[in-house]
Design a protein around this motif. Structure first.
Motif, short mmCIF file in Angstrom:
data_model
loop_
_atom_site.label_atom_id
_atom_site.label_comp_id
_atom_site.label_asym_id
_atom_site.label_seq_id
_atom_site.Cartn_x
_atom_site.Cartn_y
_atom_site.Cartn_z
N SER A 256 0.84 -1.19 0.00
CA SER A 256 0.00 0.00 0.00
C SER A 256 0.88 1.25 0.00
O SER A 256 1.81 1.37 0.79
CB SER A 256 -0.89 -0.01 1.23
OG SER A 256 -1.48 1.25 1.39
N PRO A 257 0.59 2.22 -0.87
CA PRO A 257 1.41 3.44 -0.93
C PRO A 257 1.35 4.24 0.36
O PRO A 257 2.23 5.07 0.62
CB PRO A 257 0.80 4.23 -2.10
CG PRO A 257 -0.50 3.57 -2.41
CD PRO A 257 -0.45 2.18 -1.90
N ILE A 258 0.33 3.96 1.17
CA ILE A 258 0.21 4.69 2.45
C ILE A 258 1.46 4.50 3.30
O ILE A 258 1.98 5.44 3.90
CB ILE A 258 -1.03 4.20 3.23
CG1 ILE A 258 -2.28 4.61 2.48
CG2 ILE A 258 -1.03 4.76 4.64
CD1 ILE A 258 -3.55 4.04 3.07
N ALA B 123 6.12 6.93 5.74
CA ALA B 123 7.56 6.89 5.99
C ALA B 123 8.21 8.17 5.51
O ALA B 123 9.09 8.73 6.17
CB ALA B 123 8.17 5.68 5.29
N ARG B 124 7.77 8.67 4.35
CA ARG B 124 8.36 9.89 3.80
C ARG B 124 8.06 11.10 4.68
O ARG B 124 8.92 11.94 4.89
CB ARG B 124 7.83 10.14 2.40
CG ARG B 124 8.45 9.20 1.38
CD ARG B 124 8.51 9.86 0.02
NE ARG B 124 8.89 8.89 -0.98
CZ ARG B 124 10.14 8.54 -1.20
NH1 ARG B 124 11.12 9.11 -0.53
NH2 ARG B 124 10.42 7.64 -2.11
N ASP C 258 13.73 -0.87 5.33
CA ASP C 258 12.81 -1.05 6.44
C ASP C 258 11.36 -1.23 6.01
O ASP C 258 10.53 -1.63 6.81
CB ASP C 258 12.88 0.16 7.38
CG ASP C 258 14.19 0.17 8.14
OD1 ASP C 258 14.74 -0.92 8.33
OD2 ASP C 258 14.66 1.26 8.51
N LEU C 259 11.05 -0.87 4.75
CA LEU C 259 9.65 -0.98 4.35
C LEU C 259 9.46 -1.97 3.21
O LEU C 259 8.76 -2.96 3.36
CB LEU C 259 9.17 0.42 3.92
CG LEU C 259 7.65 0.58 3.76
CD1 LEU C 259 7.27 2.00 4.06
CD2 LEU C 259 7.17 0.17 2.40
N LEU C 260 10.14 -1.73 2.12
CA LEU C 260 9.90 -2.54 0.93
C LEU C 260 10.24 -4.00 1.19
O LEU C 260 9.47 -4.90 0.87
CB LEU C 260 10.72 -1.99 -0.24
CG LEU C 260 10.25 -2.40 -1.61
CD1 LEU C 260 8.83 -1.90 -1.84
CD2 LEU C 260 11.17 -1.86 -2.67
N SER D 29 -4.14 -8.64 7.33
CA SER D 29 -5.43 -8.33 7.94
C SER D 29 -5.65 -6.82 7.91
O SER D 29 -6.78 -6.35 7.81
CB SER D 29 -5.48 -8.84 9.37
OG SER D 29 -4.56 -8.12 10.14
N GLU D 30 -4.56 -6.07 7.95
CA GLU D 30 -4.68 -4.61 7.90
C GLU D 30 -5.13 -4.16 6.51
O GLU D 30 -5.87 -3.22 6.35
CB GLU D 30 -3.33 -3.99 8.17
CG GLU D 30 -3.32 -3.01 9.31
CD GLU D 30 -1.91 -2.66 9.67
OE1 GLU D 30 -1.42 -1.68 9.09
OE2 GLU D 30 -1.30 -3.36 10.49
N ARG D 31 -4.62 -4.88 5.51
CA ARG D 31 -4.88 -4.48 4.14
C ARG D 31 -6.34 -4.76 3.78
O ARG D 31 -6.94 -4.04 3.02
CB ARG D 31 -3.96 -5.26 3.20
CG ARG D 31 -3.69 -4.52 1.91
CD ARG D 31 -2.98 -5.41 0.92
NE ARG D 31 -1.63 -5.73 1.32
CZ ARG D 31 -1.06 -6.90 1.09
NH1 ARG D 31 -1.74 -7.86 0.50
NH2 ARG D 31 0.18 -7.13 1.45
N ASN D 32 -6.89 -5.83 4.31
CA ASN D 32 -8.24 -6.20 3.89
C ASN D 32 -9.30 -5.32 4.56
O ASN D 32 -9.39 -5.23 5.73
CB ASN D 32 -8.51 -7.66 4.24
CG ASN D 32 -7.67 -8.55 3.36
OD1 ASN D 32 -7.32 -8.16 2.27
ND2 ASN D 32 -7.31 -9.72 3.86
#
Lengths: 289, 286
Positions: free
Chosen positions: A179-181, A186-187, A199-201, A286-289
């Motif tokens: 998710s781009p969020i 992070a930015r 740390d993210l990708l 579960s967060e994404r759904n």
């Protein structure tokens, strides 16, 4: 930055690996599923009593053959197989699979991740990978056998080729599914490009990539065996080729059985390892759904 | 950059990449002039491929249609070469299509039958998983032993490869049908058969799409495998004979042809299935 890492790595492990393993074991020992195997063997047995043993040997003969040939199969030495047993040949095949999957995965994952980030790179690599992915192995194998000769190199190259394509696709999809969020967040917190990748990708894509790795690993056994069948001095493929020449259906089925069993065991281990290594995935999805 | 503009740009880049690969191949053929056997370069340039190599395909023409074959004493000619390629392609495609129909049909029927109850589904689970892990192409010797080298064996081999995938795909797709659909139809008094016809079959279609594409790829591989061992026609046969004499240029030509066929078939099937699934919500289309 730590916030983002925490978000992505979402929550501590909820599912204990041991319990996971127990669930898997319970599923594997489901009486009805085991009964399915018994029915399968019975049908095979029934068919083999009708047909001649040359066409379809009964299952117990195949298992017995596998048992004796595993450590010592002197008949193979008459056909010029260096190690006249299944064990050494299986080991040879396994070595090639491991080498090829490691190299192919490294290339595929890096290419996939990079291509998901930069659309120009994607536009350049995508058509190549898509075309390469549609080439049947039997078309590619003869070229490699003539270019690189009959031996380890051509078989490994062939498997690398396919593992790369599979993991490229998986890594690319995994990275575009993030998710781009997460990245925006992070930015805003002032993450550098490097931090975003590390740390993210990477943590966010690992679960899906591992799933792809498992699929590639399952396919790699077959590909390796086939390329050995077409030209090799060792390995399970060579054994199959020799036995086919001797029209030894019992031996062929025993070798196929061994290949199947090993593939299942490796896949089960890989599946378990994936669940363990990527246990933060539960929180993420579960967060994404 | 607008999305449309980007798509157009990506298309141009793809085209450029293919042209670049073709150009690199040509350069390689000029630099690397080692020959596999005298007169047969390891890397054949395009000028060789489209003249000498293409002409040599006439060797595989059996004669007929007023075009004499090389075996009858005629010289290699372009019509014979073209006819021979068309004929062998047709043979391969017929094998693939028959295998797809037989294997797909049986796989789908068995898959639906097994999904009748949870019990049968669990019963077949392990055997099917096992059959799926067996490397298909390594089973070619076994099929050859069983069916010899006649066309029925080749078609059955393709059908087996496709059947296993379609069967597993069907069982999986039925399992994934949301139980609320089934419960709702049941509550409205649907019988098992009505349930299958009006709820389950349409509901599994979106998921079957990826199974169809996967079985197409497997089918192309399997048909080659079948032709590798013993067939007297088809593109696989041409490749095997070319390989025995290390005619790399002929192998390369057939490989190119194969890439074209597989790409067209993928493109066609994915367009067709996408069209058939227009009704499905986007989230269900895989």
């Amino acid at each position: 930055m730590t916030t983002v890492t925490a978000t992505v790595k979402a929550a501590p492990r909820r599912v204990r690996p041991l319990r996971l393993f127990a669930y898997g074991l319970a599923a594997a020992l489901d009486p009805l599923r085991l009964a399915g195997l018994v029915v399968f063997a019975l049908i095979w047995e029934g068919l083999s009593s009708v047909l001649s043993t040359i066409i379809l040997p009964p299952p117990q003969n195949v298992v017995a053959r596998l048992w004796t040939d595993f450590l010592d199969a002197p008949s193979l030495s008459y056909y010029g197989v260096a190690n006249p047993n299944l064990y050494a040949n299986l080991l040879y095949t396994a070595e090639n699979v491991v080498i090829a999957v490691a190299i192919g995965a490294a290339i595929g994952i890096v290419a996939g991740l990079v291509s998901a980030r930069f659309s120009l790179v994607r536009a350049i690599i995508n058509p190549v990978m898509m075309t390469a992915g549609t080439v049947p192995i039997l078309i590619a194998a003869p070229f490699l056998l003539i270019w690189f000769g009959v031996g380890r190199l051509s078989a490994v190259c062939l498997v690398i080729f396919y593992v790369t394509v599979i993991l490229y696709l998986f890594a690319q999809r995994a990275a575009s599914n993030v998710s781009p969020i997460y990245e925006e967040f992070a930015r805003t917190l002032g993450a550098s490009q490097r931090q975003i990748v590390v740390d993210l990708l990477i943590p966010a894509t690992v679960p899906e990539i591992l799933g792809g790795l498992r699929i590639a690993l399952a396919g790699a056994w077959g590909l390796e065996a086939v390329s050995e069948l077409l030209g090799s001095q060792e390995g399970m493929g060579k054994v199959l080729e020799v036995l086919a020449g001797a029209t030894d259906s019992e031996g062929i089925m025993a070798s196929l059985l061994l290949l199947g069993l090993v593939a299942i065991i490796v896949d089960a281990i890989a599946g378990w390892a994936v669940k363990r290594l990527a246990s933060w995935n539960a929180g993420l999805s579960s967060e994404r759904n | 950059m607008k999305l449309g503009a980007r798509v157009v740009r990506d298309r141009w880049i793809s085209l450029g990449v293919f042209i670049a690969i073709a150009a690199i191949w040509q350069v390689l053929s000029v630099i690397y002039t080692v020959e596999a056997v005298p007169g047969e370069p390891m890397v054949a340039g395009w000028q060789v491929l489209f003249t000498k190599t293409f002409l040599s395909m006439a060797d595989y023409w059996a004669g007929g249609l007023g075009v004499p074959s090389v075996a009858e004493g005629a010289d290699r000619s372009y019509p014979a070469a073209a006819l021979s390629l068309a004929d062998h392609s047709l043979q391969t495609i017929i094998r693939l299509a028959s295998g797809l129909v037989v294997g797909g049909g049986i796989g789908l029927a068995l898959g639906l039958a097994v999904s009748w109850s949870r019990w049968t589904r669990r019963l077949v689970d392990l055997p099917v998983q096992f059959l799926r892990t067996l490397p298909l192409l390594a089973m070619v010797p076994l099929f050859q032993l069983w069916f010899g080298t006649n066309i029925a064996g080749e078609i059955l081999f393709v059908a087996y490869g496709i059947g296993v995938i379609v069967f597993a795909g069907t069982v999986n797709a039925v399992r994934n049908v949301p139980s609320i659909y089934i419960d709702n139809a049941r509550a409205l008094g649907a019988s098992r058969l009505t349930l299958y016809r009006t709820v389950i079959l349409p509901a599994i279609l979106p998921e079957m799409r990826s199974t169809v594409l996967l079985s197409l790829g497997t089918g192309w591989g399997a048909v080659l495998g079948a032709e590798y061992l013993g067939a007297q026609s088809g593109l696989g046969y041409v490749i095997v004979y070319a390989q025995q004499f290390a005619y790399l240029d002929r192998m390369f030509l057939i490989a190119l042809l194969f890439i074209v066929y597989t790409s067209i078939s993928y493109w066609g099937v994915s367009k067709l299935t996408a069209r058939m699934l227009d009704w499905a919500p986007p989230s269900q289309r895989l």
